[in-house]
Design an enzyme around this catalytic site. Structure first.
Site, PDB file in Angstrom:
ATOM      1  N   LYS A 204     -56.732 -58.390  33.751  1.00 41.01           N
ATOM      2  CA  LYS A 204     -57.425 -59.546  34.336  1.00 41.01           C
ATOM      3  C   LYS A 204     -58.918 -59.262  34.553  1.00 41.01           C
ATOM      4  O   LYS A 204     -59.350 -58.103  34.519  1.00 41.01           O
ATOM      5  CB  LYS A 204     -56.723 -59.926  35.653  1.00 41.01           C
ATOM      6  CG  LYS A 204     -55.267 -60.389  35.476  1.00 41.01           C
ATOM      7  CD  LYS A 204     -54.682 -60.876  36.797  1.00 41.01           C
ATOM      8  CE  LYS A 204     -53.250 -61.388  36.625  1.00 41.01           C
ATOM      9  NZ  LYS A 204     -52.715 -61.969  37.889  1.00 41.01           N
TER      10      LYS A 204
ATOM     11  N   TYR B 291     -50.758 -70.796  32.823  1.00 41.89           N
ATOM     12  CA  TYR B 291     -50.096 -70.736  34.128  1.00 41.89           C
ATOM     13  C   TYR B 291     -49.468 -72.083  34.518  1.00 41.89           C
ATOM     14  O   TYR B 291     -49.291 -72.367  35.710  1.00 41.89           O
ATOM     15  CB  TYR B 291     -51.094 -70.293  35.202  1.00 41.89           C
ATOM     16  CG  TYR B 291     -51.300 -68.789  35.265  1.00 41.89           C
ATOM     17  CD1 TYR B 291     -50.259 -67.921  35.616  1.00 41.89           C
ATOM     18  CD2 TYR B 291     -52.541 -68.218  35.008  1.00 41.89           C
ATOM     19  CE1 TYR B 291     -50.445 -66.549  35.698  1.00 41.89           C
ATOM     20  CE2 TYR B 291     -52.750 -66.840  35.090  1.00 41.89           C
ATOM     21  CZ  TYR B 291     -51.696 -66.018  35.444  1.00 41.89           C
ATOM     22  OH  TYR B 291     -51.876 -64.654  35.530  1.00 41.89           O
TER      23      TYR B 291
ATOM     24  N   PHE C 213     -52.260 -72.070  45.114  1.00 42.84           N
ATOM     25  CA  PHE C 213     -53.297 -71.175  44.583  1.00 42.84           C
ATOM     26  C   PHE C 213     -53.646 -71.462  43.125  1.00 42.84           C
ATOM     27  O   PHE C 213     -54.422 -70.720  42.514  1.00 42.84           O
ATOM     28  CB  PHE C 213     -52.869 -69.709  44.754  1.00 42.84           C
ATOM     29  CG  PHE C 213     -51.537 -69.357  44.149  1.00 42.84           C
ATOM     30  CD1 PHE C 213     -51.402 -69.095  42.793  1.00 42.84           C
ATOM     31  CD2 PHE C 213     -50.400 -69.267  44.954  1.00 42.84           C
ATOM     32  CE1 PHE C 213     -50.176 -68.770  42.238  1.00 42.84           C
ATOM     33  CE2 PHE C 213     -49.158 -68.938  44.411  1.00 42.84           C
ATOM     34  CZ  PHE C 213     -49.054 -68.696  43.033  1.00 42.84           C
TER      35      PHE C 213
ATOM     36  N   ARG D  26     -43.066 -54.497  34.231  1.00 45.63           N
ATOM     37  CA  ARG D  26     -43.165 -55.013  35.611  1.00 45.63           C
ATOM     38  C   ARG D  26     -43.123 -53.857  36.618  1.00 45.63           C
ATOM     39  O   ARG D  26     -43.826 -53.885  37.635  1.00 45.63           O
ATOM     40  CB  ARG D  26     -42.026 -56.003  35.904  1.00 45.63           C
ATOM     41  CG  ARG D  26     -42.025 -57.278  35.073  1.00 45.63           C
ATOM     42  CD  ARG D  26     -43.052 -58.294  35.458  1.00 45.63           C
ATOM     43  NE  ARG D  26     -43.053 -58.654  36.859  1.00 45.63           N
ATOM     44  CZ  ARG D  26     -43.735 -59.702  37.353  1.00 45.63           C
ATOM     45  NH1 ARG D  26     -44.458 -60.484  36.546  1.00 45.63           N
ATOM     46  NH2 ARG D  26     -43.729 -59.963  38.641  1.00 45.63           N
TER      47      ARG D  26
ATOM     48  N   THR E  23     -46.615 -58.098  43.154  1.00 48.35           N
ATOM     49  CA  THR E  23     -47.732 -59.049  43.024  1.00 48.35           C
ATOM     50  C   THR E  23     -48.857 -58.724  44.005  1.00 48.35           C
ATOM     51  O   THR E  23     -50.038 -58.751  43.647  1.00 48.35           O
ATOM     52  CB  THR E  23     -47.221 -60.485  43.272  1.00 48.35           C
ATOM     53  OG1 THR E  23     -46.106 -60.731  42.404  1.00 48.35           O
ATOM     54  CG2 THR E  23     -48.308 -61.509  43.011  1.00 48.35           C
TER      55      THR E  23
ATOM     56  N   ARG F 149     -51.103 -52.033  39.992  1.00 47.05           N
ATOM     57  CA  ARG F 149     -51.666 -52.917  41.022  1.00 47.05           C
ATOM     58  C   ARG F 149     -52.025 -52.148  42.290  1.00 47.05           C
ATOM     59  O   ARG F 149     -53.030 -52.460  42.943  1.00 47.05           O
ATOM     60  CB  ARG F 149     -50.688 -54.058  41.311  1.00 47.05           C
ATOM     61  CG  ARG F 149     -50.754 -55.124  40.214  1.00 47.05           C
ATOM     62  CD  ARG F 149     -49.627 -56.107  40.293  1.00 47.05           C
ATOM     63  NE  ARG F 149     -49.895 -57.318  39.527  1.00 47.05           N
ATOM     64  CZ  ARG F 149     -49.005 -58.280  39.337  1.00 47.05           C
ATOM     65  NH1 ARG F 149     -47.783 -58.173  39.835  1.00 47.05           N
ATOM     66  NH2 ARG F 149     -49.318 -59.354  38.627  1.00 47.05           N
TER      67      ARG F 149
ATOM     68  N   ASN G 232     -55.250 -59.112  41.215  1.00 44.32           N
ATOM     69  CA  ASN G 232     -54.288 -58.008  41.180  1.00 44.32           C
ATOM     70  C   ASN G 232     -54.208 -57.292  39.824  1.00 44.32           C
ATOM     71  O   ASN G 232     -53.182 -56.733  39.459  1.00 44.32           O
ATOM     72  CB  ASN G 232     -52.911 -58.489  41.648  1.00 44.32           C
ATOM     73  CG  ASN G 232     -52.385 -59.635  40.803  1.00 44.32           C
ATOM     74  OD1 ASN G 232     -53.015 -60.028  39.825  1.00 44.32           O
ATOM     75  ND2 ASN G 232     -51.230 -60.148  41.158  1.00 44.32           N
TER      76      ASN G 232
ATOM     77  N   HIS H  76     -51.408 -58.926  34.438  1.00 41.19           N
ATOM     78  CA  HIS H  76     -50.314 -59.888  34.316  1.00 41.19           C
ATOM     79  C   HIS H  76     -49.222 -59.273  33.451  1.00 41.19           C
ATOM     80  O   HIS H  76     -49.521 -58.535  32.507  1.00 41.19           O
ATOM     81  CB  HIS H  76     -50.790 -61.178  33.645  1.00 41.19           C
ATOM     82  CG  HIS H  76     -49.655 -62.066  33.214  1.00 41.19           C
ATOM     83  ND1 HIS H  76     -49.056 -62.945  34.085  1.00 41.19           N
ATOM     84  CD2 HIS H  76     -48.974 -62.141  32.040  1.00 41.19           C
ATOM     85  CE1 HIS H  76     -48.057 -63.544  33.452  1.00 41.19           C
ATOM     86  NE2 HIS H  76     -47.980 -63.083  32.211  1.00 41.19           N
TER      87      HIS H  76
ATOM     88  N   GLU I 292     -45.418 -66.860  26.314  1.00 38.12           N
ATOM     89  CA  GLU I 292     -46.741 -66.274  26.556  1.00 38.12           C
ATOM     90  C   GLU I 292     -47.297 -65.581  25.311  1.00 38.12           C
ATOM     91  O   GLU I 292     -48.500 -65.670  25.028  1.00 38.12           O
ATOM     92  CB  GLU I 292     -46.655 -65.293  27.731  1.00 38.12           C
ATOM     93  CG  GLU I 292     -46.392 -66.007  29.052  1.00 38.12           C
ATOM     94  CD  GLU I 292     -46.221 -65.070  30.233  1.00 38.12           C
ATOM     95  OE1 GLU I 292     -46.056 -65.585  31.357  1.00 38.12           O
ATOM     96  OE2 GLU I 292     -46.243 -63.827  30.054  1.00 38.12           O
TER      97      GLU I 292
HETATM   98  P1  IDP Z   1     -46.749 -62.101  39.147  1.00 35.56           P
HETATM   99  O1  IDP Z   1     -48.120 -62.032  38.465  1.00 35.56           O
HETATM  100  O2  IDP Z   1     -46.437 -60.844  39.897  1.00 35.56           O
HETATM  101  O3  IDP Z   1     -45.652 -62.508  38.186  1.00 35.56           O
HETATM  102  P2  IDP Z   1     -46.673 -64.832  40.180  1.00 35.56           P
HETATM  103  O4  IDP Z   1     -45.909 -65.256  41.389  1.00 35.56           O
HETATM  104  O5  IDP Z   1     -46.145 -65.239  38.831  1.00 35.56           O
HETATM  105  O6  IDP Z   1     -46.862 -63.236  40.279  1.00 35.56           O
HETATM  106  O7  IDP Z   1     -48.151 -65.387  40.365  1.00 35.56           O
HETATM  107  C1  IDP Z   1     -49.058 -65.414  39.280  1.00 35.56           C
HETATM  108  C2  IDP Z   1     -50.400 -64.921  39.778  1.00 35.56           C
HETATM  109  O8  IDP Z   1     -50.909 -65.841  40.753  1.00 35.56           O
HETATM  110  C3  IDP Z   1     -50.389 -63.571  40.510  1.00 35.56           C
HETATM  111  O9  IDP Z   1     -50.419 -62.460  39.634  1.00 35.56           O
HETATM  112  C4  IDP Z   1     -51.654 -63.665  41.341  1.00 35.56           C
HETATM  113  O10 IDP Z   1     -52.838 -63.415  40.562  1.00 35.56           O
HETATM  114  C5  IDP Z   1     -51.636 -65.130  41.751  1.00 35.56           C
HETATM  115  N1  IDP Z   1     -50.948 -65.333  43.036  1.00 35.56           N
HETATM  116  C6  IDP Z   1     -49.625 -65.215  43.310  1.00 35.56           C
HETATM  117  N2  IDP Z   1     -49.338 -65.479  44.592  1.00 35.56           N
HETATM  118  C7  IDP Z   1     -50.540 -65.797  45.158  1.00 35.56           C
HETATM  119  C8  IDP Z   1     -50.923 -66.177  46.492  1.00 35.56           C
HETATM  120  O11 IDP Z   1     -50.104 -66.276  47.413  1.00 35.56           O
HETATM  121  N3  IDP Z   1     -52.265 -66.407  46.704  1.00 35.56           N
HETATM  122  C9  IDP Z   1     -53.195 -66.312  45.700  1.00 35.56           C
HETATM  123  N4  IDP Z   1     -52.868 -65.957  44.436  1.00 35.56           N
HETATM  124  C10 IDP Z   1     -51.564 -65.697  44.168  1.00 35.56           C
HETATM  125 MG    MG Z   2     -45.418 -64.302  37.121  1.00 32.90          MG
END
Ligand code: IDP
Ligand code: MG
Length: 141
Positions: free
Chosen positions: A11, A51, A59, A87, A93, A104, A114, A117, A128
């Site tokens: 990212k 996304y 968010f 993962r 996350t 991360r 973070n 992805h 994807e």
């Molecule tokens: P993941 O990347 O671990 O699969 P997801 O729930 O799919 O997590 O969320 C996608 C992306 O959205 C996360 O990697 C992060 O950048 C962002 N994100 C997830 N939860 C939050 C939040 O609560 N606040 C702000 N950004 C978030």
């Molecule tokens: Mg995800």
């Protein structure tokens, strides 16, 4: 699954921190082989399409603004159980909750910025990978 494929994105926050090489080294050390790779900057609409499953989340606008804020590195990784093992290598996350030594935990800033992805299921991996790479780019492997 043997020779499974998953999509990884380094990212914009991680690219800015100059840790592209460190992250790819960790993929390779874990036996996740890059089979396609591209550096680019996503448009806001390209990030929104990627996304789309998160469209209703609070968010979503912030996330897609972040993901289009600077260059990213997009990779297809191949290896046995690549989706799950990637993962695990990424960590949770929220970097504050990610296991020590995960990407991360090492390079993430907060739950949004973070660092990386990773696809979370075979269905999302298929979507994807196809979102960014053509069959021609993936070649005959
Ligand atoms: P993941 O990347 O671990 O699969 P997801 O729930 O799919 O997590 O969320 C996608 C992306 O959205 C996360 O990697 C992060 O950048 C962002 N994100 C997830 N939860 C939050 C939040 O609560 N606040 C702000 N950004 C978030
Ligand atoms: Mg995800």
């Amino acid at each position: 699954m043997v020779g499974e494929r998953t999509l990884a994105i380094i990212k914009p926050d991680a690219v800015k921190k100059s840790v592209i090489g460190d992250i790819i080294r960790r993929y390779e050390a874990a036996g996740l082989k890059p089979i396609a790779i591209r550096m680019t900057q996503l448009s806001k609409s390209a990030a929104e399409g990627f996304y789309a499953v998160h469209r209703q989340r609070p968010f979503f606008d912030s996330l897609t603004t972040f993901m289009s804020s600077g260059p990213v590195v997009i990779l297809v990784l191949s290896g046995d159980d690549a989706i799950k093992r990637h993962r695990e290598l990424m960590g949770a996350t929220d970097p504050a909750k990610a296991d020590p030594g995960t990407i991360r935990a090492l390079h993430g800033t907060n739950i949004e910025f973070n660092a990386v992805h990773g696809s979370d299921s075979p269905e999302t991996a298929r979507f994807e990978i196809g979102y960014f790479f053509s069959d021609t780019e993936l070649g005959v492997r």
